[in-house]
Design a protein around this motif. Structure first.
Motif, PDB file in Angstrom:
ATOM      1  N   LEU A  48       0.834  -1.207   0.000  1.00 22.33           N
ATOM      2  CA  LEU A  48       0.000   0.000   0.000  1.00 22.33           C
ATOM      3  C   LEU A  48       0.868   1.256   0.000  1.00 22.33           C
ATOM      4  O   LEU A  48       0.441   2.302  -0.498  1.00 22.33           O
ATOM      5  CB  LEU A  48      -0.907  -0.007   1.229  1.00 22.33           C
ATOM      6  CG  LEU A  48      -2.047  -1.033   1.202  1.00 22.33           C
ATOM      7  CD1 LEU A  48      -2.741  -1.085   2.553  1.00 22.33           C
ATOM      8  CD2 LEU A  48      -3.047  -0.705   0.094  1.00 22.33           C
ATOM      9  N   TYR A  51       1.484   1.767  -3.628  1.00 17.92           N
ATOM     10  CA  TYR A  51       0.194   2.118  -4.246  1.00 17.92           C
ATOM     11  C   TYR A  51      -0.125   3.596  -4.026  1.00 17.92           C
ATOM     12  O   TYR A  51      -0.496   4.306  -4.969  1.00 17.92           O
ATOM     13  CB  TYR A  51      -0.900   1.229  -3.648  1.00 17.92           C
ATOM     14  CG  TYR A  51      -2.312   1.578  -4.063  1.00 17.92           C
ATOM     15  CD1 TYR A  51      -2.886   1.037  -5.205  1.00 17.92           C
ATOM     16  CD2 TYR A  51      -3.101   2.434  -3.283  1.00 17.92           C
ATOM     17  CE1 TYR A  51      -4.191   1.339  -5.565  1.00 17.92           C
ATOM     18  CE2 TYR A  51      -4.408   2.742  -3.638  1.00 17.92           C
ATOM     19  CZ  TYR A  51      -4.951   2.196  -4.786  1.00 17.92           C
ATOM     20  OH  TYR A  51      -6.244   2.508  -5.144  1.00 17.92           O
ATOM     21  N   TRP A  52       0.046   4.059  -2.801  1.00 14.16           N
ATOM     22  CA  TRP A  52      -0.299   5.447  -2.508  1.00 14.16           C
ATOM     23  C   TRP A  52       0.790   6.433  -2.937  1.00 14.16           C
ATOM     24  O   TRP A  52       0.492   7.610  -3.166  1.00 14.16           O
ATOM     25  CB  TRP A  52      -0.640   5.616  -1.029  1.00 14.16           C
ATOM     26  CG  TRP A  52      -2.004   5.072  -0.734  1.00 14.16           C
ATOM     27  CD1 TRP A  52      -2.312   3.974   0.021  1.00 14.16           C
ATOM     28  CD2 TRP A  52      -3.239   5.567  -1.238  1.00 14.16           C
ATOM     29  NE1 TRP A  52      -3.665   3.756   0.017  1.00 14.16           N
ATOM     30  CE2 TRP A  52      -4.262   4.728  -0.740  1.00 14.16           C
ATOM     31  CE3 TRP A  52      -3.595   6.637  -2.058  1.00 14.16           C
ATOM     32  CZ2 TRP A  52      -5.608   4.935  -1.040  1.00 14.16           C
ATOM     33  CZ3 TRP A  52      -4.934   6.847  -2.359  1.00 14.16           C
ATOM     34  CH2 TRP A  52      -5.925   6.001  -1.854  1.00 14.16           C
ATOM     35  N   TRP A  55      -0.529   6.839  -6.477  1.00 13.54           N
ATOM     36  CA  TRP A  55      -1.808   7.531  -6.589  1.00 13.54           C
ATOM     37  C   TRP A  55      -1.766   8.964  -6.057  1.00 13.54           C
ATOM     38  O   TRP A  55      -2.461   9.840  -6.571  1.00 13.54           O
ATOM     39  CB  TRP A  55      -2.908   6.721  -5.895  1.00 13.54           C
ATOM     40  CG  TRP A  55      -3.546   5.773  -6.860  1.00 13.54           C
ATOM     41  CD1 TRP A  55      -3.418   4.416  -6.897  1.00 13.54           C
ATOM     42  CD2 TRP A  55      -4.379   6.129  -7.964  1.00 13.54           C
ATOM     43  NE1 TRP A  55      -4.120   3.904  -7.946  1.00 13.54           N
ATOM     44  CE2 TRP A  55      -4.722   4.928  -8.622  1.00 13.54           C
ATOM     45  CE3 TRP A  55      -4.867   7.325  -8.457  1.00 13.54           C
ATOM     46  CZ2 TRP A  55      -5.540   4.904  -9.748  1.00 13.54           C
ATOM     47  CZ3 TRP A  55      -5.679   7.316  -9.584  1.00 13.54           C
ATOM     48  CH2 TRP A  55      -6.016   6.116 -10.227  1.00 13.54           C
ATOM     49  N   SER A  56      -0.962   9.232  -5.054  1.00 14.86           N
ATOM     50  CA  SER A  56      -0.879  10.617  -4.577  1.00 14.86           C
ATOM     51  C   SER A  56      -0.297  11.513  -5.660  1.00 14.86           C
ATOM     52  O   SER A  56      -0.745  12.649  -5.844  1.00 14.86           O
ATOM     53  CB  SER A  56      -0.046  10.687  -3.295  1.00 14.86           C
ATOM     54  OG  SER A  56       1.264  10.171  -3.489  1.00 14.86           O
ATOM     55  N   TRP A 115     -11.792   9.908  -1.860  1.00 15.39           N
ATOM     56  CA  TRP A 115     -11.499   8.531  -1.483  1.00 15.39           C
ATOM     57  C   TRP A 115     -12.762   7.861  -0.972  1.00 15.39           C
ATOM     58  O   TRP A 115     -13.737   8.524  -0.618  1.00 15.39           O
ATOM     59  CB  TRP A 115     -10.448   8.488  -0.369  1.00 15.39           C
ATOM     60  CG  TRP A 115      -9.064   8.836  -0.813  1.00 15.39           C
ATOM     61  CD1 TRP A 115      -8.581   8.799  -2.087  1.00 15.39           C
ATOM     62  CD2 TRP A 115      -7.977   9.272   0.023  1.00 15.39           C
ATOM     63  NE1 TRP A 115      -7.264   9.175  -2.107  1.00 15.39           N
ATOM     64  CE2 TRP A 115      -6.856   9.473  -0.828  1.00 15.39           C
ATOM     65  CE3 TRP A 115      -7.826   9.500   1.385  1.00 15.39           C
ATOM     66  CZ2 TRP A 115      -5.626   9.900  -0.352  1.00 15.39           C
ATOM     67  CZ3 TRP A 115      -6.599   9.915   1.866  1.00 15.39           C
ATOM     68  CH2 TRP A 115      -5.508  10.117   1.006  1.00 15.39           C
ATOM     69  N   ASN A 128      -9.499  14.368  -0.368  1.00 20.54           N
ATOM     70  CA  ASN A 128      -8.141  13.855  -0.176  1.00 20.54           C
ATOM     71  C   ASN A 128      -7.041  14.885  -0.422  1.00 20.54           C
ATOM     72  O   ASN A 128      -5.860  14.518  -0.454  1.00 20.54           O
ATOM     73  CB  ASN A 128      -7.908  12.632  -1.078  1.00 20.54           C
ATOM     74  CG  ASN A 128      -8.053  12.973  -2.561  1.00 20.54           C
ATOM     75  OD1 ASN A 128      -7.867  14.103  -2.987  1.00 20.54           O
ATOM     76  ND2 ASN A 128      -8.376  11.959  -3.362  1.00 20.54           N
ATOM     77  N   ALA A 132      -3.128  13.899   0.341  1.00 22.39           N
ATOM     78  CA  ALA A 132      -2.411  13.595  -0.902  1.00 22.39           C
ATOM     79  C   ALA A 132      -1.140  14.433  -1.004  1.00 22.39           C
ATOM     80  O   ALA A 132      -0.069  13.922  -1.390  1.00 22.39           O
ATOM     81  CB  ALA A 132      -3.307  13.822  -2.109  1.00 22.39           C
ATOM     82  N   MET A 135       1.417  12.971   1.327  1.00 22.66           N
ATOM     83  CA  MET A 135       2.017  11.750   0.781  1.00 22.66           C
ATOM     84  C   MET A 135       3.116  12.063  -0.227  1.00 22.66           C
ATOM     85  O   MET A 135       4.185  11.454  -0.213  1.00 22.66           O
ATOM     86  CB  MET A 135       0.937  10.899   0.102  1.00 22.66           C
ATOM     87  CG  MET A 135      -0.026  10.214   1.028  1.00 22.66           C
ATOM     88  SD  MET A 135      -1.259   9.317   0.048  1.00 22.66           S
ATOM     89  CE  MET A 135      -2.288   8.630   1.341  1.00 22.66           C
ATOM     90  N   VAL A 149      -0.779   5.675   5.183  1.00 26.97           N
ATOM     91  CA  VAL A 149      -1.740   4.861   4.430  1.00 26.97           C
ATOM     92  C   VAL A 149      -3.142   5.121   4.984  1.00 26.97           C
ATOM     93  O   VAL A 149      -3.388   4.899   6.175  1.00 26.97           O
ATOM     94  CB  VAL A 149      -1.397   3.360   4.518  1.00 26.97           C
ATOM     95  CG1 VAL A 149      -2.514   2.520   3.902  1.00 26.97           C
ATOM     96  CG2 VAL A 149      -0.067   3.082   3.823  1.00 26.97           C
ATOM     97  N   THR A 160      -9.507   3.589  -0.866  1.00 32.91           N
ATOM     98  CA  THR A 160      -9.135   3.516  -2.271  1.00 32.91           C
ATOM     99  C   THR A 160      -9.718   4.718  -2.999  1.00 32.91           C
ATOM    100  O   THR A 160     -10.451   5.526  -2.401  1.00 32.91           O
ATOM    101  CB  THR A 160      -9.624   2.196  -2.897  1.00 32.91           C
ATOM    102  OG1 THR A 160      -9.028   2.037  -4.192  1.00 32.91           O
ATOM    103  CG2 THR A 160     -11.141   2.187  -3.049  1.00 32.91           C
TER     104      THR A 160
END
Length: 257
Positions: A48, A51-52, A55-56, A115, A128, A132, A135, A149, A160
């Motif tokens: 994760l 993943y973040w 995505w961030s 999210w 977010n 974000a 992150m 996370v 998600t």
């Protein structure tokens, strides 16, 4: 009635590959062979934290740290003083950032700025922006710190993106309110002099914009179907005499208009 797809944002410069992609994701491209932002969003990262990290960055480059595209501003000017509604599959929030009335917009497929619980345990979404940015600022070696996370405040599952990619997509209170306003606009204008303006809509999800616009034009003899699309501007035979199809770049055509 405006129906807007990915082609409108592409015309505005929000491309998912090429220079924009390399500038933001060259490290992910080199490590995993990811070719563009769209496919990267589906990559099965091992953790994760990775993943973040991905995505961030994607959230910021497509939602917050990006200027408003000129085609959106030009469209708003073209619609000024008119009774309009926008139905869009785009998730980059460009319409609201350009100044469109929020109550005249229906984002059917979600929003990069929201999210949701990955298990969809409850029908609520969460802004977010602040997390974000945190992150992106704190990530290292393509990972965010584990404590950043995001977790669902109800069930504790990982959060998600609120983007429609499976049957767990959360349609919150705001989504249903927008759907209701869209349905009301359709009902009130179904026999009126109406233009169904389709912009940059492909064939990935034709049942959301393209097919309904054809059907509504077919049912209403006072309606006109107008389509601007690069390489995919066409109309069915049944409404061809009441259709205007322009094959070209949306932004360039708006400037001519």
């Amino acid at each position: 009635m405006v129906g807007a797809g990915a082609g409108l944002s592409t015309s505005a410069g929000l491309t998912y590959s090429g220079e924009r992609f390399q500038k933001t994701f060259s490290d992910f491209a080199q490590k995993y062979g990811i070719k563009d932002m769209y496919s990267g969003g589906f990559y099965p990262f091992d953790t994760l934290e990775e993943y973040w990290a991905w995505w961030s960055r994607q959230i910021l480059v497509n939602r917050y740290d990006v200027p408003v595209g000129k085609p959106y501003l030009d469209l708003l000017e073209l619609l000024r003083g008119k009774d309009y509604f926008v139905l869009t599959t785009n998730v980059d929030h460009q319409f609201q950032r350009a100044g469109f009335d929020k109550k005249r917009l229906f984002y059917t497929q979600g929003d990069y700025g929201l999210w949701q619980c990955s298990r969809a345990c409850h029908d609520k979404t969460y802004d977010n922006e602040e997390p974000a940015y945190r992150m992106v600022k704190s990530q290292k070696d393509m990972k965010i710190p584990g404590e950043l996370v995001p977790r669902c405040p109800v069930c504790g599952a990982p959060m998600t993106m609120n983007l429609r990619c499976d049957d767990l997509f959360v349609q919150d209170e705001g989504w249903y309110a927008a759907q209701s306003r869209y349905d009301d606009f359709v009902r009130r204008h179904e026999k009126m002099n109406t233009v169904y303006l389709e912009l940059g809509v492909g064939l990935n999800t034709p049942g959301i914009i393209k097919l309904p616009f054809w059907q509504m034009t077919m049912r209403n003899p006072r309606a006109t179907y107008a389509c601007i699309n690069m390489g995919e501007a066409y109309a069915p035979e049944e409404i061809r005499d009441r259709s205007i199809c322009m094959d070209g770049d949306i932004g360039e055509i708006f400037e001519l208009l």
